[in-house]
Scaffold this motif. Structure first.
Motif, PDB file in Angstrom:
ATOM      1  N   ASP A 234      68.643  23.927  95.215  1.00 49.87           N
ATOM      2  CA  ASP A 234      66.614  23.404  94.788  1.00 49.87           C
ATOM      3  C   ASP A 234      66.064  24.566  94.240  1.00 49.87           C
ATOM      4  O   ASP A 234      65.191  25.304  93.942  1.00 49.87           O
TER       5      ASP A 234
ATOM      6  N   LEU B  37      69.371  10.863  89.167  1.00 48.03           N
ATOM      7  CA  LEU B  37      69.998  10.961  87.975  1.00 48.03           C
ATOM      8  C   LEU B  37      69.032  11.144  86.819  1.00 48.03           C
ATOM      9  O   LEU B  37      68.942  11.364  85.816  1.00 48.03           O
ATOM     10  N   GLU B  39      66.527  10.040  86.592  1.00 49.17           N
ATOM     11  CA  GLU B  39      64.583  10.487  86.439  1.00 49.17           C
ATOM     12  C   GLU B  39      65.067  11.812  85.724  1.00 49.17           C
ATOM     13  O   GLU B  39      64.379  12.235  85.249  1.00 49.17           O
ATOM     14  N   TYR B  40      66.268  12.412  86.147  1.00 49.99           N
ATOM     15  CA  TYR B  40      66.132  13.913  85.143  1.00 49.99           C
ATOM     16  C   TYR B  40      66.530  13.247  83.274  1.00 49.99           C
ATOM     17  O   TYR B  40      65.935  14.017  83.009  1.00 49.99           O
ATOM     18  N   GLU B  43      63.225  12.860  82.543  1.00 51.81           N
ATOM     19  CA  GLU B  43      61.966  13.986  82.348  1.00 51.81           C
ATOM     20  C   GLU B  43      62.827  14.523  81.006  1.00 51.81           C
ATOM     21  O   GLU B  43      62.386  15.071  80.085  1.00 51.81           O
ATOM     22  N   ASP B  44      64.484  14.783  80.428  1.00 48.73           N
ATOM     23  CA  ASP B  44      64.799  15.068  79.481  1.00 48.73           C
ATOM     24  C   ASP B  44      64.623  14.623  78.442  1.00 48.73           C
ATOM     25  O   ASP B  44      64.118  15.608  77.317  1.00 48.73           O
ATOM     26  N   GLY B 116      71.752   9.537  83.139  1.00 51.91           N
ATOM     27  CA  GLY B 116      72.027  10.458  84.330  1.00 51.91           C
ATOM     28  C   GLY B 116      73.661  10.629  84.185  1.00 51.91           C
ATOM     29  O   GLY B 116      74.315   9.498  83.547  1.00 51.91           O
ATOM     30  N   SER B 144      73.186  20.997  81.419  1.00 56.22           N
ATOM     31  CA  SER B 144      72.532  21.160  81.819  1.00 56.22           C
ATOM     32  C   SER B 144      71.191  21.206  81.186  1.00 56.22           C
ATOM     33  O   SER B 144      69.841  22.071  81.812  1.00 56.22           O
ATOM     34  N   GLU B 178      71.953  17.050  88.080  1.00 59.58           N
ATOM     35  CA  GLU B 178      70.230  17.674  88.046  1.00 59.58           C
ATOM     36  C   GLU B 178      70.361  19.123  87.960  1.00 59.58           C
ATOM     37  O   GLU B 178      71.035  19.926  88.331  1.00 59.58           O
ATOM     38  N   LYS B 179      68.687  19.527  88.353  1.00 63.46           N
ATOM     39  CA  LYS B 179      68.176  20.521  88.293  1.00 63.46           C
ATOM     40  C   LYS B 179      67.787  20.750  89.304  1.00 63.46           C
ATOM     41  O   LYS B 179      67.106  20.687  89.762  1.00 63.46           O
ATOM     42  N   LYS B 184      62.675  20.102  87.398  1.00 70.61           N
ATOM     43  CA  LYS B 184      62.244  18.706  88.111  1.00 70.61           C
ATOM     44  C   LYS B 184      61.662  17.461  87.841  1.00 70.61           C
ATOM     45  O   LYS B 184      60.714  17.878  86.485  1.00 70.61           O
ATOM     46  N   PRO B 185      62.415  16.476  88.011  1.00 70.57           N
ATOM     47  CA  PRO B 185      61.492  14.796  87.300  1.00 70.57           C
ATOM     48  C   PRO B 185      60.096  15.189  87.186  1.00 70.57           C
ATOM     49  O   PRO B 185      59.395  15.559  88.697  1.00 70.57           O
TER      50      PRO B 185
END
Ligand SMILES: Cc1cc2nc3c(=O)[nH]c(=O)nc-3n(C[C@H](O)[C@H](O)[C@H](O)COP(=O)(O)OP(=O)(O)OC[C@H]3O[C@@H](n4cnc5c(N)ncnc54)[C@H](O)[C@@H]3O)c2cc1C
Ligand SMILES: Nc1ncnc2c1ncn2[C@@H]1O[C@H](COP(=O)(O)O)[C@@H](O)[C@H]1O
Lengths: 315, 260
Positions: A234, B37, B39-40, B43-44, B116, B144, B178-179, B184-185
């Motif tokens: 992170d 995941l 949530e990511y 977000e995207d 995800g 990613s 995940e990033k 982040k989301p």
């Protein structure tokens, strides 16, 4: 004896250790046939696969198979399942292996089991679930059992097989050419073993700080792979592909060294099936101690340099 | 752009997770949360909408309490949701789930479906690939980074050595990894949470999505659990305090276990 298809996992023609594990396991279930998918097949590959018991090697080495994502491999396996009616298909439970397994299951109307660590008679698979807290035995109920096995779940043992080659031509469908790989970007060119395959993993957490060189040095002194907690990835201290845990990689090495990692449940979900766990942490109350076989309560910046020295001395 | 994001409600990993003793399925009575995941993925989806316009629809298959995960996605900014919920779906495995979701997706329509890359409960990591297979559209998984230009889409697929650049033409199925910060989301704002309460959630059942009942649920499962047990606890380990010799002691342990 019943034929067992084993999908060879390879990068640039180099066979991954997990393939040898799968061949070893396949020998206990039937007669292993290796399936080579993509360019890079050589006599060296043939020798290696035969050494570990491949009776047959199906070679589909057209470039198309690697140029398009996942779907071609599933199509190739589906055509072999159709024509050879194997008793089972074994695939490495890697991110890509699982995707191939999923698509193959649909194509052949077969059940699929991922993340298995063993397969017993009757194709009963053993899987650790919920981060290793529960052990499940399951079986495929329809079609050809497709089982994806985690790297490091079997010890590879050599036992020669005939290694009879058979060329396979697959006419890829348009659907299999949907996603084209246009470039492979190698960010890390290290000689370290790959994280999920490594016999030893040295992982660092927030306690290491932004400079990860001490973890890399320890890893190199042991011939180990480097891992990291999410606090580290992170913060951008180390790339995400090295993250161990629930939203990262699952590893099950012989030895896992956790330095400066508190051992949150999400981290443990990715490593607690390691055979031996060694902890270095200055907080003697951190949750990681619950699963430690051996540990030093202390500052990793003092303990690790000494450990590296000792290892170098003893070599 | 018509964006559909598949969101799953999973048992909270911070609590003890169990399998049901009656039918060996995941006990979903415990605290449910949105799969991280996913949530990511939301977000995207929102980023794509911000860049290219269109609409974000949340698709969830799961029991009634899965609405919590849907509300979270709506509060983050998704426009509307479809909740596929039916007793007949209980016990569906990856093959059934991918089939049911693919039928719902055909009904909703899409330019891009985002998932995800893995759920924390089933953890099969197969769903996106299986949806691509069922829908006959390109699979762009483990992304990613996502870029869309007209009908062209390309991603960076995370690999062990770095990443692969992969290209396709829409419509497509994408899964995301995940990033790190700052990718982040987003957290739902208070306004977002209030607005989510008014956003439409269309509940549909098996018949609405033209799902063949013979292909879903426990009875149709392609794989079956024969038994499960709690993993044996690990033995108590040896702990030493560093008194200037911690590294040496650790080395001695590694020697005793033949790692050195
Ligand atoms: C849905 C979800 C998914 C997640 N997925 C993952 C995942 O896949 N992988 C993962 O790792 N985490 C994951 N996490 C995060 C996880 O909960 C923890 O936040 C994370 O693992 C903490 O990382 P850490 O142990 O490095 O940091 P911390 O918890 O901050 O621990 C640092 C440790 O280092 C010790 N320390 C500090 N300095 C020193 C020193 N000089 N010498 C020795 N010891 C020192 C401290 O005592 C402490 O125990 C996830 C969380 C959630 C909510
Ligand atoms: N029941 C479901 N409803 C909606 N999306 C799902 C469901 N199950 C899985 N998914 C999606 O598939 C992804 C991967 O899940 P899995 O293959 O189970 O690891 C999740 O992150 C979700 O995006």
């Amino acid at each position: 004896m019943a034929e067992i298809l084993v999908l060879v996992e390879q990068v640039d023609g180099e066979i991954k250790k997990v393939t040898l594990e799968l061949l070893t396991l396949a020998r206990s279930l039937g007669e292993p046939s290796a399936v080579w998918a993509g360019p890079g097949y050589t006599d060296v590959a043939k020798a290696r696969l035969s050494e570990y018991g491949a009776e047959k090697i199906y070679v589909a080495d057209s470039a198309d198979i690697a140029d398009y994502l996942v779907a071609p491999k599933a199509e190739l396996l589906a055509s072999l399942v159709g024509s050879r009616s194997p008793a089972a298909v074994l695939i490495a439970s890697t991110t890509e292996g699982k995707e191939v397994a999923g698509r193959l299951a649909i194509k052949t109307d077969s059940g699929v089991i991922t993340d298995a660590v063993g397969v017993a008679e009757g194709f009963v698979a053993e899987q650790p679930v919920f981060g290793g807290g529960v052990i499940v035995h399951s079986k495929v109920a329809k079609g050809t059992p497709i089982i994806a096995l985690r790297p490091n779940s079997t010890q590879p043992v050599a036992a020669a097989g005939a290694g009879t080659e058979e060329k396979v031509d697959v006419a890829l469908s348009d659907a299999a050419r949907g996603a084209r790989v246009v470039e492979r970007v190698k960010e890390k060119s290290s000689s370290r073993p790959e994280l999920t395959e490594a016999a030893i993993v040295v992982s660092g957490g927030r306690g290491v700080g932004a400079d990860f060189s001490i973890i890399e040095q320890l890893a190199d002194s042991l011939g180990a792979a480097v891992g990291a907690s999410r606090a580290v990835t992170d913060s951008g201290w180390y790339p995400h592909e090295f993250q161990v845990g629930q939203t990262g990689k699952t590893v099950a090495p012989q030895l896992y060294i956790a330095a400066g990692i508190s051992g949150a449940i999400q981290h443990r979900a990715g490593m607690q099936t390691a055979k031996t766990i060694v902890v270095i942490n200055k907080d003697g109350q951190a949750p990681i101690w619950e699963i430690a076989d051996f540990g030093v309560v202390g500052d990793l910046h003092k303990v690790l340099p000494q450990l590296i020295d000792e290892i170098t001395k003893r070599k | 752009m018509n964006i559909v994001v598949c969101v799953k409600q999973v048992p909270d990993t911070a609590t003890e997770r169990k399998l049901r003793s009656d039918d060996s399925t995941i006990d979903r009575s415990a605290n449910g949360v949105i799969n991280e995941l996913c949530e990511y993925a939301v977000e995207d989806a929102l980023k794509l909408k911000e860049a290219h316009g269109g609409e974000v629809t949340v698709l969830t298959m799961g029991p009634d309490q899965a609405t919590d995960a849907i509300r979270k996605a709506l509060a983050m900014g998704a426009d509307k949701a479809v909740h596929l919920s039916d007793e007949a779906l209980h016990g569906s495995d990856a093959l059934s789930t991918s089939y049911a979701l693919s039928q719902a997706l055909k009904k909703i329509g899409f330019d891009v479906v985002i998932l995800g890359s893995e759920s924390t409960d089933a953890r099969t990591g197969m769903l996106a690939a299986m949806l691509a297979e069922r829908l006959g559209v390109p699979q762009l998984t483990l992304a990613s980074k996502i870029e869309v230009d007209g009908s062209a889409i390309s991603i960076h697929r995370q690999t062990d050595y770095g990443y692969d650049k992969v290209e396709a033409t829409l419509p497509a199925v994408v899964s995301v990894v995940e990033k790190p910060d700052p990718f982040k989301p987003r957290y739902p704002s208070f306004k977002g949470i209030m607005a989510a309460k008014k956003k439409p959630i269309e509940k549909i059942g098996v018949a609405d999505a033209e799902i063949d009942p013979a292909q879903i649920g426990l009875a149709a499962a392609w794989s079956v659990v024969s038994d499960f047990t709690a993993a044996p606890p690990r033995g108590k380990g040896v702990v030493v305090n560093d008194e200037g010799d911690g590294g040496t002691k650790a080395a001695e342990f590694l020697v005793s276990k033949k790692f050195i």
